[in-house]
Design a protein around this motif. Structure first.
Motif, PDB file in Angstrom:
ATOM      1  N   VAL A   1       0.860  -1.188   0.000  1.00 56.56           N
ATOM      2  CA  VAL A   1       0.000   0.000   0.000  1.00 56.56           C
ATOM      3  C   VAL A   1       0.891   1.231   0.000  1.00 56.56           C
ATOM      4  N   PHE A   2       0.725   2.066  -1.015  1.00 59.82           N
ATOM      5  CA  PHE A   2       1.408   3.352  -1.083  1.00 59.82           C
ATOM      6  C   PHE A   2       0.450   4.424  -0.560  1.00 59.82           C
ATOM      7  N   GLY A   3       0.961   5.325   0.275  1.00 59.20           N
ATOM      8  CA  GLY A   3       0.156   6.417   0.807  1.00 59.20           C
ATOM      9  C   GLY A   3       0.303   7.657  -0.055  1.00 59.20           C
ATOM     10  N   SER A   4      -0.761   8.039  -0.749  1.00 61.01           N
ATOM     11  CA  SER A   4      -0.697   9.147  -1.697  1.00 61.01           C
ATOM     12  C   SER A   4      -0.607  10.499  -0.989  1.00 61.01           C
ATOM     13  N   LEU A   5       0.410  11.282  -1.398  1.00 59.07           N
ATOM     14  CA  LEU A   5       0.569  12.674  -0.987  1.00 59.07           C
ATOM     15  C   LEU A   5       0.532  13.507  -2.261  1.00 59.07           C
ATOM     16  N   GLY A   6      -0.620  14.040  -2.573  1.00 62.05           N
ATOM     17  CA  GLY A   6      -0.765  14.791  -3.814  1.00 62.05           C
ATOM     18  C   GLY A   6      -0.483  16.271  -3.625  1.00 62.05           C
ATOM     19  N   PRO A   7      -0.559  17.054  -4.700  1.00 66.68           N
ATOM     20  CA  PRO A   7      -0.410  18.509  -4.599  1.00 66.68           C
ATOM     21  C   PRO A   7      -1.453  19.078  -3.638  1.00 66.68           C
ATOM     22  N   LEU A   8      -1.066  20.058  -2.856  1.00 63.48           N
ATOM     23  CA  LEU A   8      -1.945  20.569  -1.805  1.00 63.48           C
ATOM     24  C   LEU A   8      -2.904  21.650  -2.277  1.00 63.48           C
ATOM     25  N   VAL A   9      -2.650  22.213  -3.458  1.00 60.69           N
ATOM     26  CA  VAL A   9      -3.523  23.283  -3.968  1.00 60.69           C
ATOM     27  C   VAL A   9      -4.126  22.888  -5.314  1.00 60.69           C
ATOM     28  N   GLU A  10      -3.303  22.718  -6.329  1.00 59.61           N
ATOM     29  CA  GLU A  10      -3.769  22.326  -7.661  1.00 59.61           C
ATOM     30  C   GLU A  10      -2.767  21.380  -8.304  1.00 59.61           C
TER      31      GLU A  10
ATOM     32  N   THR B   1       1.054  12.434   6.525  1.00 56.04           N
ATOM     33  CA  THR B   1       1.898  11.250   6.698  1.00 56.04           C
ATOM     34  C   THR B   1       1.638  10.564   8.030  1.00 56.04           C
ATOM     35  N   LYS B   2       1.394  11.338   9.076  1.00 55.24           N
ATOM     36  CA  LYS B   2       1.075  10.729  10.374  1.00 55.24           C
ATOM     37  C   LYS B   2      -0.238   9.961  10.304  1.00 55.24           C
ATOM     38  N   SER B   3      -1.210  10.484   9.549  1.00 51.13           N
ATOM     39  CA  SER B   3      -2.505   9.806   9.425  1.00 51.13           C
ATOM     40  C   SER B   3      -2.409   8.549   8.582  1.00 51.13           C
ATOM     41  N   LEU B   4      -1.547   8.576   7.569  1.00 57.51           N
ATOM     42  CA  LEU B   4      -1.408   7.428   6.669  1.00 57.51           C
ATOM     43  C   LEU B   4      -0.505   6.333   7.235  1.00 57.51           C
ATOM     44  N   SER B   5       0.462   6.730   8.028  1.00 59.31           N
ATOM     45  CA  SER B   5       1.541   5.828   8.432  1.00 59.31           C
ATOM     46  C   SER B   5       1.087   4.469   8.966  1.00 59.31           C
ATOM     47  N   PRO B   6       0.053   4.382   9.816  1.00 58.23           N
ATOM     48  CA  PRO B   6      -0.330   3.067  10.347  1.00 58.23           C
ATOM     49  C   PRO B   6      -0.816   2.073   9.284  1.00 58.23           C
ATOM     50  N   PHE B   7      -1.155   2.576   8.095  1.00 60.11           N
ATOM     51  CA  PHE B   7      -1.797   1.731   7.099  1.00 60.11           C
ATOM     52  C   PHE B   7      -0.962   1.474   5.845  1.00 60.11           C
ATOM     53  N   VAL B   8       0.163   2.172   5.685  1.00 57.34           N
ATOM     54  CA  VAL B   8       0.880   2.118   4.410  1.00 57.34           C
ATOM     55  C   VAL B   8       2.290   1.562   4.585  1.00 57.34           C
ATOM     56  N   ASP B   9       2.835   1.061   3.481  1.00 55.55           N
ATOM     57  CA  ASP B   9       4.197   0.547   3.455  1.00 55.55           C
ATOM     58  C   ASP B   9       5.186   1.606   3.004  1.00 55.55           C
ATOM     59  N   CYS B  10       4.694   2.598   2.282  1.00 60.45           N
ATOM     60  CA  CYS B  10       5.560   3.597   1.663  1.00 60.45           C
ATOM     61  C   CYS B  10       4.727   4.835   1.367  1.00 60.45           C
ATOM     62  N   PHE B  11       5.307   6.002   1.501  1.00 62.04           N
ATOM     63  CA  PHE B  11       4.642   7.228   1.073  1.00 62.04           C
ATOM     64  C   PHE B  11       4.957   7.486  -0.401  1.00 62.04           C
ATOM     65  N   LEU B  12       3.969   8.029  -1.117  1.00 57.19           N
ATOM     66  CA  LEU B  12       4.128   8.355  -2.529  1.00 57.19           C
ATOM     67  C   LEU B  12       3.744   9.811  -2.746  1.00 57.19           C
ATOM     68  N   ALA B  13       4.746  10.683  -2.874  1.00 58.68           N
ATOM     69  CA  ALA B  13       4.494  12.085  -3.215  1.00 58.68           C
ATOM     70  C   ALA B  13       4.356  12.152  -4.726  1.00 58.68           C
ATOM     71  N   GLU B  14       3.120  12.286  -5.203  1.00 57.77           N
ATOM     72  CA  GLU B  14       2.866  12.106  -6.635  1.00 57.77           C
ATOM     73  C   GLU B  14       2.321  13.362  -7.294  1.00 57.77           C
ATOM     74  N   THR B  15       2.511  13.397  -8.620  1.00 55.80           N
ATOM     75  CA  THR B  15       2.103  14.530  -9.445  1.00 55.80           C
ATOM     76  C   THR B  15       2.760  15.828  -8.950  1.00 55.80           C
ATOM     77  N   MET B  16       3.986  15.709  -8.497  1.00 53.39           N
ATOM     78  CA  MET B  16       4.739  16.885  -8.062  1.00 53.39           C
ATOM     79  C   MET B  16       5.132  17.710  -9.291  1.00 53.39           C
ATOM     80  N   SER B  17       4.877  19.020  -9.243  1.00 50.96           N
ATOM     81  CA  SER B  17       5.103  19.859 -10.415  1.00 50.96           C
ATOM     82  C   SER B  17       6.421  20.630 -10.366  1.00 50.96           C
ATOM     83  N   SER B  18       7.166  20.495  -9.272  1.00 54.22           N
ATOM     84  CA  SER B  18       8.458  21.176  -9.147  1.00 54.22           C
ATOM     85  C   SER B  18       9.263  20.516  -8.043  1.00 54.22           C
TER      86      SER B  18
END
Length: 315
Positions: free
Chosen positions: A101-110, A131-148
């Motif tokens: 399970v990857f924990g999605s961290l998407g863009p915070l605005v657009e 990340t604190k909310s996702l951590s108990p359930f995920v194997d890895c964090f995924l910072a995705e659709t990063m634009s910079s």
């Protein structure tokens, strides 16, 4: 996310895929979607936390609550009904413990908008909470659709600030212009060098660098730029960092696009069937360009994953 709308979740132009988390009536749909990708051969699924952000109006308290729910649903989808998973795909999975399970961290605005990211410390605050909310359930964090790089650095620093109990490895995935550059205009080679240096500084376990929510042609151009840069290739090899990608099936996204300003879902391409996606892109990335992790973003279906999975293992 678009498969959820195909299964009856309303296409809310404000909170988008978060609708399936916020409204309990759609939780089973979300579980079924996760399981459909596992049954197709996926070695990892991603929590549906992408759109749970302050940019669409969620308060900090509600972000923590709903992001945790998204992580919990993703984890539960792997245990409930697991007997339905295709035996062959599970047998050939490289993960002895089953899909991750990857924990999605998407863009915070657009999405796609490097000009609309949060101030650095504000972004770190939100990503830390996610990340604190996702951590108990995920194997890895995924910072995705990063634009910079700056946008991705906020997620990296947030992960680096976590206490030991909450720490997880991190994958960072960038979205691209058509020419293969990051949406901010940075070259992918420069962004990767900065990312690797910053992850080391923050003592973050960076597992991979990926590209997502971009046209597969743009992703090919990005990989070609990396492949021709000996310095970047050596850096990735020396640190054991995986290259990967999961393209979308959308038509081109304009540089001034916003979710709320869009009246309907972005049209789908008609030239990216499961076979076309694999034959014209995935096989080249893996065979010729050193890519080790592949998948799909918006519009890529379980049928695409099934075709990809079966043919990768045949190769």
């Amino acid at each position: 996310p678009l498969i959820r709308f195909r299964r009856g979740v309303p296409d809310d132009r404000k909170i988008w895929s978060a609708t399936a988390v916020v409204n309990e009536q759609y939780h089973q749909v979300l579980i079924d979607v996760h399981r459909s990708f596992v049954n197709a051969g996926s070695d990892a699924i991603t929590s549906n936390s992408y759109s749970i952000t302050p940019g669409v109006g969620f308060s900090y308290d509600s972000i923590a609550k709903h992001v945790a729910t998204a992580g919990k649903i993703a984890r539960e989808s792997l245990s409930s009904g697991s007997e339905d998973c295709d035996a062959t795909s599970r047998k050939t999975s490289p993960h002895a413990g089953g899909p991750l399970v990857f924990g999605s961290l998407g863009p915070l605005v657009e999405s796609y908008r490097p000009d609309k990211i949060m101030e650095h410390m504000d972004g770190i605050k939100v990503y830390s909470m996610m990340t604190k909310s996702l951590s108990p359930f995920v194997d890895c964090f995924l910072a995705e659709t990063m634009s910079s790089f700056e946008e991705s650095s906020q997620a990296v620093e947030a992960v680096g600030n976590l206490s030991l109990d909450y720490q997880r490895p991190l994958i960072v995935s960038y979205t691209l212009h058509g020419d293969g550059s990051v949406r901010s205009g940075e070259s992918v080679t420069r962004a990767i060098q900065r990312l690797l240096d910053f992850a080391t500084l923050q003592k973050v376990q960076l597992l991979g660098v990926m590209f997502n929510c971009a046209e597969p042609e743009a992703i090919t151009r990005a990989f070609e730029q990396i492949h021709s840069n000996d310095k970047v290739r050596n850096l990735l090899d020396d640190k054991g960092i995986i290259l990967g990608a999961y393209a979308n099936r959308l038509t081109s996204i304009y540089s001034d696009w916003t979710l709320e300003g869009s009246e309907e879902a972005q049209p789908m391409r008609k030239d990216l069937s499961p076979q076309q996606y694999f034959d014209e892109f995935i096989s080249t990335w893996v065979r010729d360009l050193g890519v080790q992790m592949v998948g799909g973003c918006c519009g890529i279906t379980p049928e695409h994953i099934s075709y990809m999975h079966s043919h990768l293992f045949l190769d």
